[in-house]
Design a protein around this motif. Structure first.
Motif, PDB file in Angstrom:
ATOM      1  N   LEU A 135      -8.303  11.277  -0.379  1.00 14.59           N
ATOM      2  CA  LEU A 135      -8.440  10.203   1.601  1.00 14.59           C
ATOM      3  C   LEU A 135      -6.757  10.403   2.356  1.00 14.59           C
ATOM      4  O   LEU A 135      -6.908   9.849   3.264  1.00 14.59           O
ATOM      5  N   ILE A 136      -5.936  10.291   1.109  1.00  7.83           N
ATOM      6  CA  ILE A 136      -4.394  10.431   2.471  1.00  7.83           C
ATOM      7  C   ILE A 136      -3.423  11.287   1.337  1.00  7.83           C
ATOM      8  O   ILE A 136      -3.960  12.169   0.381  1.00  7.83           O
ATOM      9  N   THR A 137      -2.362  12.003   2.325  1.00  7.80           N
ATOM     10  CA  THR A 137      -1.897  12.936   1.335  1.00  7.80           C
ATOM     11  C   THR A 137      -0.534  12.324   0.938  1.00  7.80           C
ATOM     12  O   THR A 137       0.221  13.236   0.166  1.00  7.80           O
ATOM     13  N   GLU A 138      -0.171  11.125   1.037  1.00  8.68           N
ATOM     14  CA  GLU A 138       1.354  10.839   0.812  1.00  8.68           C
ATOM     15  C   GLU A 138       1.046   8.884   0.405  1.00  8.68           C
ATOM     16  O   GLU A 138       0.057   8.562   1.223  1.00  8.68           O
ATOM     17  N   PRO A 139       1.341   8.410  -0.631  1.00  6.76           N
ATOM     18  CA  PRO A 139       1.375   7.628  -0.892  1.00  6.76           C
ATOM     19  C   PRO A 139       1.436   6.523   0.313  1.00  6.76           C
ATOM     20  O   PRO A 139       2.152   6.965   1.201  1.00  6.76           O
ATOM     21  N   TRP A 140       1.011   5.868   1.133  1.00 10.29           N
ATOM     22  CA  TRP A 140       1.093   4.176   1.910  1.00 10.29           C
ATOM     23  C   TRP A 140       2.114   3.361   1.246  1.00 10.29           C
ATOM     24  O   TRP A 140       1.675   2.878   0.117  1.00 10.29           O
ATOM     25  N   ALA A 141       2.738   2.562   2.240  1.00 11.46           N
ATOM     26  CA  ALA A 141       3.315   1.868   1.714  1.00 11.46           C
ATOM     27  C   ALA A 141       3.078   0.433   2.051  1.00 11.46           C
ATOM     28  O   ALA A 141       3.499  -0.389   2.888  1.00 11.46           O
ATOM     29  N   TRP A 142       1.709  -0.057   0.856  1.00 13.98           N
ATOM     30  CA  TRP A 142       0.721  -0.851   1.835  1.00 13.98           C
ATOM     31  C   TRP A 142       2.043  -2.131   2.673  1.00 13.98           C
ATOM     32  O   TRP A 142       1.361  -2.900   2.857  1.00 13.98           O
ATOM     33  N   LEU A 143       3.122  -2.711   1.261  1.00  7.44           N
ATOM     34  CA  LEU A 143       3.009  -3.991   0.865  1.00  7.44           C
ATOM     35  C   LEU A 143       3.942  -3.930   2.145  1.00  7.44           C
ATOM     36  O   LEU A 143       4.773  -5.136   2.980  1.00  7.44           O
ATOM     37  N   ALA A 144       4.894  -2.982   2.739  1.00  2.00           N
ATOM     38  CA  ALA A 144       6.254  -2.931   3.287  1.00  2.00           C
ATOM     39  C   ALA A 144       5.779  -2.559   5.179  1.00  2.00           C
ATOM     40  O   ALA A 144       6.446  -3.406   5.714  1.00  2.00           O
ATOM     41  N   ASP A 145       4.913  -1.777   5.368  1.00  4.61           N
ATOM     42  CA  ASP A 145       4.648  -1.365   6.661  1.00  4.61           C
ATOM     43  C   ASP A 145       3.899  -1.933   7.131  1.00  4.61           C
ATOM     44  O   ASP A 145       2.923  -2.992   6.846  1.00  4.61           O
ATOM     45  N   PRO A 146       5.137  -2.424   8.323  1.00 12.93           N
ATOM     46  CA  PRO A 146       3.555  -4.252   9.523  1.00 12.93           C
ATOM     47  C   PRO A 146       2.341  -4.029   9.416  1.00 12.93           C
ATOM     48  O   PRO A 146       2.204  -4.761   9.191  1.00 12.93           O
ATOM     49  N   GLN A 147       2.161  -2.792   9.746  1.00 12.65           N
ATOM     50  CA  GLN A 147       0.616  -2.446  10.349  1.00 12.65           C
ATOM     51  C   GLN A 147      -0.593  -2.915   8.727  1.00 12.65           C
ATOM     52  O   GLN A 147      -0.984  -3.107   8.760  1.00 12.65           O
ATOM     53  N   LEU A 148       0.031  -2.030   7.646  1.00 13.44           N
ATOM     54  CA  LEU A 148      -0.310  -2.018   6.588  1.00 13.44           C
ATOM     55  C   LEU A 148      -0.917  -3.632   6.270  1.00 13.44           C
ATOM     56  O   LEU A 148      -1.296  -3.532   5.110  1.00 13.44           O
ATOM     57  N   SER A 149       1.016  -3.828   5.540  1.00 14.30           N
ATOM     58  CA  SER A 149       0.824  -5.576   5.022  1.00 14.30           C
ATOM     59  C   SER A 149      -0.640  -5.955   5.522  1.00 14.30           C
ATOM     60  O   SER A 149      -1.150  -6.535   4.781  1.00 14.30           O
ATOM     61  N   MET A 150      -0.284  -6.093   6.779  1.00 12.63           N
ATOM     62  CA  MET A 150      -1.404  -7.717   7.775  1.00 12.63           C
ATOM     63  C   MET A 150      -2.973  -6.445   7.061  1.00 12.63           C
ATOM     64  O   MET A 150      -3.857  -7.852   6.384  1.00 12.63           O
ATOM     65  N   ALA A 151      -3.021  -5.393   6.922  1.00  7.93           N
ATOM     66  CA  ALA A 151      -4.343  -5.218   5.834  1.00  7.93           C
ATOM     67  C   ALA A 151      -4.809  -4.842   4.644  1.00  7.93           C
ATOM     68  O   ALA A 151      -5.521  -6.290   4.724  1.00  7.93           O
ATOM     69  N   ALA A 152      -3.159  -5.069   3.962  1.00  5.70           N
ATOM     70  CA  ALA A 152      -3.895  -5.244   2.313  1.00  5.70           C
ATOM     71  C   ALA A 152      -4.131  -6.564   2.247  1.00  5.70           C
ATOM     72  O   ALA A 152      -4.729  -7.525   1.539  1.00  5.70           O
ATOM     73  N   VAL A 153      -3.472  -7.766   2.740  1.00  6.32           N
ATOM     74  CA  VAL A 153      -3.373  -9.493   3.246  1.00  6.32           C
ATOM     75  C   VAL A 153      -4.886  -9.403   3.642  1.00  6.32           C
ATOM     76  O   VAL A 153      -5.708 -10.546   2.504  1.00  6.32           O
ATOM     77  N   ILE A 154      -5.424  -9.317   4.180  1.00  4.61           N
ATOM     78  CA  ILE A 154      -6.842  -9.075   4.834  1.00  4.61           C
ATOM     79  C   ILE A 154      -7.724  -8.688   3.403  1.00  4.61           C
ATOM     80  O   ILE A 154      -8.768  -9.687   3.475  1.00  4.61           O
ATOM     81  N   ALA A 155      -7.946  -7.300   3.183  1.00  2.00           N
ATOM     82  CA  ALA A 155      -8.288  -7.298   2.431  1.00  2.00           C
ATOM     83  C   ALA A 155      -8.185  -8.117   0.841  1.00  2.00           C
ATOM     84  O   ALA A 155      -9.516  -8.326   0.038  1.00  2.00           O
ATOM     85  N   VAL A 156      -7.099  -8.503   0.378  1.00  2.00           N
ATOM     86  CA  VAL A 156      -7.346  -9.353  -0.629  1.00  2.00           C
ATOM     87  C   VAL A 156      -7.864 -10.365  -0.284  1.00  2.00           C
ATOM     88  O   VAL A 156      -8.654 -11.222  -1.478  1.00  2.00           O
TER      89      VAL A 156
END
Lengths: 302, 279
Positions: free
Chosen positions: A152-173
């Motif tokens: 699905l991805i080719t390199e690890p995503w910085a879920w909790l450091a990346d500004p956009q991803l971190s909001m998505a991560a919090v919402i997912a939880v």
């Protein structure tokens, strides 16, 4: 005759007296832990109170509010909170509705699944936050691992450091944790629906999807509405989950986290109280709307 | 495609969906258990189960901090909160559920309104109050402050329950000359077992899980409750967190809750929905 009427009203009077006697302890406690602290918070918000000397503060009018409304960080927190609330509650509603429909069907192991759905709800928020923080870990997290190995991805995503991803991560939880609550409320609504509409539709050979949109959804609307309002009020005051996962990071800071940081970390009780008071006002507005809707529902029933 | 094949496929898809749902809800906790049983560098490998279960992580949790003490703290606070709120709420619910008086509806809705209070809105006022009472860094500060979210809820649910008890019971007691207090404690209370268990459980879970007040009103690790202890393990550097220990602590405090929920599943669901649907 007269004597009996007298006895009746004496009884009523005695019952009224004991009603207030029974209510008093509860009301005193509520006034002490809710009413009084709220009033103090509001009055602090008009002062320059500092945590180190709460007693020695002076009245400064609306100065805190003026500063607050000019602080881009506050607006960032407002924006984050609203974004978090709208997105998470929307996803939870749709997902909760789907799960409720599934749990309403008859199949083997329904009891087991219903119990399993309650597990995320029962896990303490702090524990959920830690569990998911570990799963979202950018180097060792199992989520990156699974996504990498399935391509699905080719390199690890910085879920909790990346500004956009971190909001998505919090919402997912949050979605994981609170969808069960939503599903159970909607399920309770589903189980109260009259069965005859369905039987008629079945006889007429109407497609199940049409039945869902034409019959089920309109009938379920009140139950969904109540669940949505409950969740919205809860999401607007979000604190634990984001604080444990992300601390005071700006990208995900909610209004509650902003206010706590001012109150406790910066010890600026006056300013922090102003932020807390504004959040209270917003939630109070929603609560009044909710109580109004709830009140109308009751009168219709009666 | 024949009709029965299509039906079977549909059924298969449905069960597949249920399986996905099951994995989705359970996997995170499963992963926490797996991690808590991994030793040393094994933690950083995504093996789906521990090769040699390392129970040692569960011992270390109790050695590195007063975790046993913290569990007792949480228990003390949660049990006190439950007993106190139930005692206050049973009396109040009798008045609100069975005695008509002016302003009853307004009072009920005010109480419901309190349960919507954001905790942060009372934080500074509560802090001042607790310091004034000399309860800062004392577990009693939590017992008192938790009433703000357990009391409205217990009053609300017990009131709806009281309302549905048969009128004849009360009338018979009145004819016998029983006072309202006797009616509550001798006639109604024995019937309220199920309702008390439901509301007590929900209040217990809420108190057991609370974080913000515990974080603010207690300071030393001897006075901390479990959520704060687990939340603060994250404190130091972001790179070398003792994940196996955090997960071990998480599993310890979560297993009893999950057992409670599984045992009392039906009661909890009815309690959760009583607040919302009947309200």
């Amino acid at each position: 005759m007269a004597a009996r009427a007298n006895a009746g009203s004496a009884l009523t009077r005695q019952r009224l007296k004991s009603a207030w006697l029974f209510l008093t302890p509860m009301l005193v406690v509520l006034a002490l832990v809710a009413g009084w602290p709220l009033l103090r918070t509001i009055s602090f918000s008009f002062t320059d109170a500092h945590l180190s000397n709460l007693d020695d503060s002076s009245f400064i009018g609306f100065e805190n509010y003026v500063f607050l409304l000019q602080d881009p960080d506050w607006w960032r927190a407002v924006q984050n909170t609203i974004f978090f609330t709208v997105v998470s509650v929307s996803i939870e509603t749709v997902l909760g509705l789907l799960i409720a429909l599934a749990l309403n069907a008859h199949f083997k192991g329904r009891g087991l699944l219903r119990a399993a759905v309650l597990i995320p709800w029962a896990i303490p928020t702090v524990v959920s936050a830690q569990m998911w923080r570990w799963m979202f870990n950018d180097v060792y997290g199992v989520i990156n691992e699974i996504m990498l190995s399935t391509g699905l991805i080719t390199e690890p995503w910085a879920w909790l450091a990346d500004p956009q991803l971190s909001m998505a991560a919090v919402i997912a939880v949050d979605v994981w944790k609170t969808t069960p609550f939503m599903a159970l409320l909607i399920l309770a609504g589903l189980q109260m629906l009259p069965q005859d509409c369905y039987e008629n539709a079945k006889i007429d050979g109407v497609h199940p999807v049409v039945v869902f949109f034409k019959v089920t959804l309109p009938l379920l609307k009140p139950a969904i509405l109540v669940a949505v309002i409950f969740r919205t009020l809860d999401a607007l005051r979000i604190f634990d989950l984001i604080y444990v996962m992300q601390g005071n990071k700006q990208d995900t800071m909610s209004m509650s986290i902003y206010a706590r940081q001012q109150l406790v970390d910066f010890q600026d009780v006056g300013y922090g109280s102003a932020a807390a008071t504004l959040l209270f006002m917003i939630i109070a507005l929603f609560t009044v709307i909710y109580l109004y809707l709830g009140g109308i529902g009751r009168e219709e029933k009666a | 495609m024949s009709r029965s094949l299509r039906q079977n496929l549909g059924r298969l898809a449905f069960y597949l969906l249920l399986a996905v749902l099951l994995v989705y809800t359970i996997f995170p906790f499963y992963w926490a258990i797996v991690t808590s049983l991994k030793a040393g560098s094994e933690v950083f490998q995504p093996t789906p189960f521990p090769l040699r279960p390392a129970w040692n992580n569960y011992v270390v949790v109790f050695q590195e901090q007063p975790f046993g003490r913290q569990i007792l703290n949480s228990l003390f606070v949660a049990v006190s909160v439950v007993l106190l709120s139930l005692a206050l709420a049973v009396l109040a619910a009798f008045a609100l559920g069975r005695i008509p008086f002016k302003g009853r509806r307004l009072l009920l809705f005010t109480i419901l309104g309190v349960s919507m209070f954001p905790q942060i809105a009372v934080l500074s006022g509560m802090f001042e109050l607790i310091r004034w009472m000399g309860l800062y860094n004392n577990l009693l500060s939590l017992v008192i402050s938790y009433m703000i979210f357990t009391l409205p809820f217990t009053v609300w649910v017990l009131t709806t329950f009281m309302r549905e008890l048969p009128k004849e019971l009360e009338e018979a007691a009145i004819v016998d000359g029983a006072s309202p207090f006797v009616i509550v404690t001798q006639v109604f209370l024995p019937l309220m077992g199920p309702a008390l268990v439901t509301t007590g459980l929900l209040a217990f879970i809420a108190a057991w899980n609370e974080f913000l007040f515990a974080l603010t009103f207690t300071l030393s690790s001897e006075q901390r409750t479990v959520p704060v202890a687990i939340g603060l393990i994250s404190g130091a550097s972001a790179f070398e967190l003792p994940w196996a220990n955090i997960m071990a602590a998480s599993v310890i405090v979560t297993v009893p809750l999950i057992l409670l929920v599984l045992v009392f599943q039906r009661r909890i669901v009815s309690g959760l929905t009583a607040g919302a649907v009947k309200g």
